[in-house]
Design a protein around this motif. Structure first.
Motif, PDB file in Angstrom:
ATOM      1  N   ALA A   1     -14.764 -72.405  75.203  1.00 20.97           N
ATOM      2  CA  ALA A   1     -15.904 -71.880  75.495  1.00 20.97           C
ATOM      3  C   ALA A   1     -16.987 -72.674  75.269  1.00 20.97           C
ATOM      4  N   LEU A   2     -17.177 -73.038  73.821  1.00 22.72           N
ATOM      5  CA  LEU A   2     -18.306 -73.860  73.548  1.00 22.72           C
ATOM      6  C   LEU A   2     -18.155 -75.285  74.124  1.00 22.72           C
ATOM      7  N   LEU A   3     -17.162 -75.789  74.276  1.00 20.31           N
ATOM      8  CA  LEU A   3     -17.062 -77.445  74.858  1.00 20.31           C
ATOM      9  C   LEU A   3     -17.480 -76.912  76.441  1.00 20.31           C
ATOM     10  N   GLN A   4     -17.174 -75.970  77.001  1.00 17.95           N
ATOM     11  CA  GLN A   4     -17.773 -75.892  78.370  1.00 17.95           C
ATOM     12  C   GLN A   4     -19.378 -75.725  78.364  1.00 17.95           C
ATOM     13  N   GLU A   5     -19.860 -75.124  77.338  1.00 20.10           N
ATOM     14  CA  GLU A   5     -21.476 -75.012  77.094  1.00 20.10           C
ATOM     15  C   GLU A   5     -22.059 -76.388  77.232  1.00 20.10           C
TER      16      GLU A   5
ATOM     17  N   ALA B   1      -8.856 -80.648  77.848  1.00 25.50           N
ATOM     18  CA  ALA B   1     -10.081 -81.794  78.124  1.00 25.50           C
ATOM     19  C   ALA B   1     -10.173 -82.368  79.510  1.00 25.50           C
ATOM     20  N   ILE B   2      -9.038 -82.365  80.231  1.00 29.18           N
ATOM     21  CA  ILE B   2      -9.144 -82.702  81.808  1.00 29.18           C
ATOM     22  C   ILE B   2     -10.168 -81.905  82.469  1.00 29.18           C
ATOM     23  N   SER B   3      -9.658 -80.464  82.087  1.00 36.38           N
ATOM     24  CA  SER B   3     -10.210 -79.392  82.882  1.00 36.38           C
ATOM     25  C   SER B   3     -11.806 -79.235  82.516  1.00 36.38           C
ATOM     26  N   LEU B   4     -12.254 -79.852  81.380  1.00 31.47           N
ATOM     27  CA  LEU B   4     -13.720 -79.707  80.835  1.00 31.47           C
ATOM     28  C   LEU B   4     -14.366 -81.009  81.449  1.00 31.47           C
ATOM     29  N   GLY B   5     -13.792 -81.929  82.075  1.00 34.41           N
ATOM     30  CA  GLY B   5     -14.372 -83.206  82.756  1.00 34.41           C
ATOM     31  C   GLY B   5     -14.594 -84.351  81.786  1.00 34.41           C
TER      32      GLY B   5
ATOM     33  N   ILE C   1      -7.398 -88.825  82.665  1.00 33.00           N
ATOM     34  CA  ILE C   1      -8.264 -89.008  81.492  1.00 33.00           C
ATOM     35  C   ILE C   1      -7.810 -90.018  80.792  1.00 33.00           C
ATOM     36  N   GLY C   2      -8.915 -90.875  80.042  1.00 33.82           N
ATOM     37  CA  GLY C   2      -8.231 -91.916  79.359  1.00 33.82           C
ATOM     38  C   GLY C   2      -8.129 -91.656  77.866  1.00 33.82           C
ATOM     39  N   ILE C   3      -6.990 -92.209  77.548  1.00 38.68           N
ATOM     40  CA  ILE C   3      -6.497 -92.059  75.914  1.00 38.68           C
ATOM     41  C   ILE C   3      -7.013 -93.542  75.598  1.00 38.68           C
ATOM     42  N   MET C   4      -7.884 -93.193  74.423  1.00 41.61           N
ATOM     43  CA  MET C   4      -8.697 -94.226  73.824  1.00 41.61           C
ATOM     44  C   MET C   4      -8.096 -94.255  72.383  1.00 41.61           C
ATOM     45  N   PRO C   5      -7.199 -95.343  71.906  1.00 38.66           N
ATOM     46  CA  PRO C   5      -6.803 -95.347  70.590  1.00 38.66           C
ATOM     47  C   PRO C   5      -7.879 -95.694  69.658  1.00 38.66           C
TER      48      PRO C   5
END
Length: 241
Positions: A104-108, A137-141, A172-176
């Protein structure tokens, strides 16, 4: 294969060293010894003139990733400040008390940062269900997730990183990140199939101001971004191809 190098910095000197060494993108922070906090205005102003993209950490303190309403308000204002300064993106993260992402907060936060690039930071390494968090994370863009695979160092989290990359399947990118160096970057990139890598490229040194250390002004052991370490890492990445 070209692999992008992101270098995290927390000072103007570090910013200049990262650019001189050939960093492709900057993660701008203050207090890297605390894992990185929101950068200060003077550093933001300097970074706005950088010739490479700069993403600013949005993290108001190091006490927790569980943010209060006051913390959230500060983060929203900081996102606005990064946009006004002309930076390319922001680095975000928020958790619930059980460690799951605070969607919810990440959406904001993501709504406020529309038009800016966005990285989900290593709050991801604390989630109880990484597969579920990746889909969130994908759904949040988010463009990418910065992660060590839940380990203290990315080199120890290769199995988890590889699983995340397979699940992500290019969505989505996975950045080590964490403990990435010229000596181990090839094995990390090859195991994960990573197209971008995160590193601090810091050289450790001992503070020679014993009185300042005694009074708590300076840590006894410190790190400083090394342009040479950035160059060596870039060279190691170039050799992978």
């Amino acid at each position: 294969m070209t692999v992008l190098l992101e270098v995290c910095v927390d000072s103007v000197d570090g910013l200049q060293a990262a650019i001189a060494g050939g960093a492709d993108r900057i993660e701008l922070c203050s207090a890297l010894d605390l894992g990185g906090l929101t950068p200060v205005p003077g550093l933001i102003a300097a970074a706005a003139r950088a010739p490479v993209p700069v993403y600013a950490m949005i993290r108001p303190h190091a006490a927790s990733f569980v943010w209060t309403p006051a913390d959230a308000a500060a983060m929203l204002a900081d996102i606005d400040a990064m946009r006004t300064a002309g930076l390319a993106g922001v680095v975000l993260g928020a958790a619930l008390p059980d460690g799951a992402l605070d969607v919810a907060l990440l959406q904001e936060l993501r709504a406020r940062s529309q038009g800016l690039g966005a990285t989900l930071h290593r709050v991801f390494d604390l989630v109880p269900d990484p597969a579920r968090a990746l889909e969130a994370a994908i759904s949040l863009g988010f463009e990418r997730i910065l992660t060590s695979g839940g380990a203290a160092r990315a080199e120890a989290g290769l199995a988890a990183l590889g699983a995340l990359a397979r699940q992500a399947a290019g969505r989505i990118g996975i950045m080590p990140g964490s403990g990435v160096s010229a000596g181990n970057v090839a094995s990390i990139v090859q195991a994960v199939g990573a197209s971008e890598i995160h590193a601090s490229c810091r050289a450790a040194f001992t503070c020679d101001d014993s009185k300042g250390v005694e009074l708590g002004f300076f840590p006894a052991r410190q790190g400083k971004t090394s342009a040479n370490a950035v160059r060596l890492l870039k060279d190691a990445l170039a050799a992978i191809g």
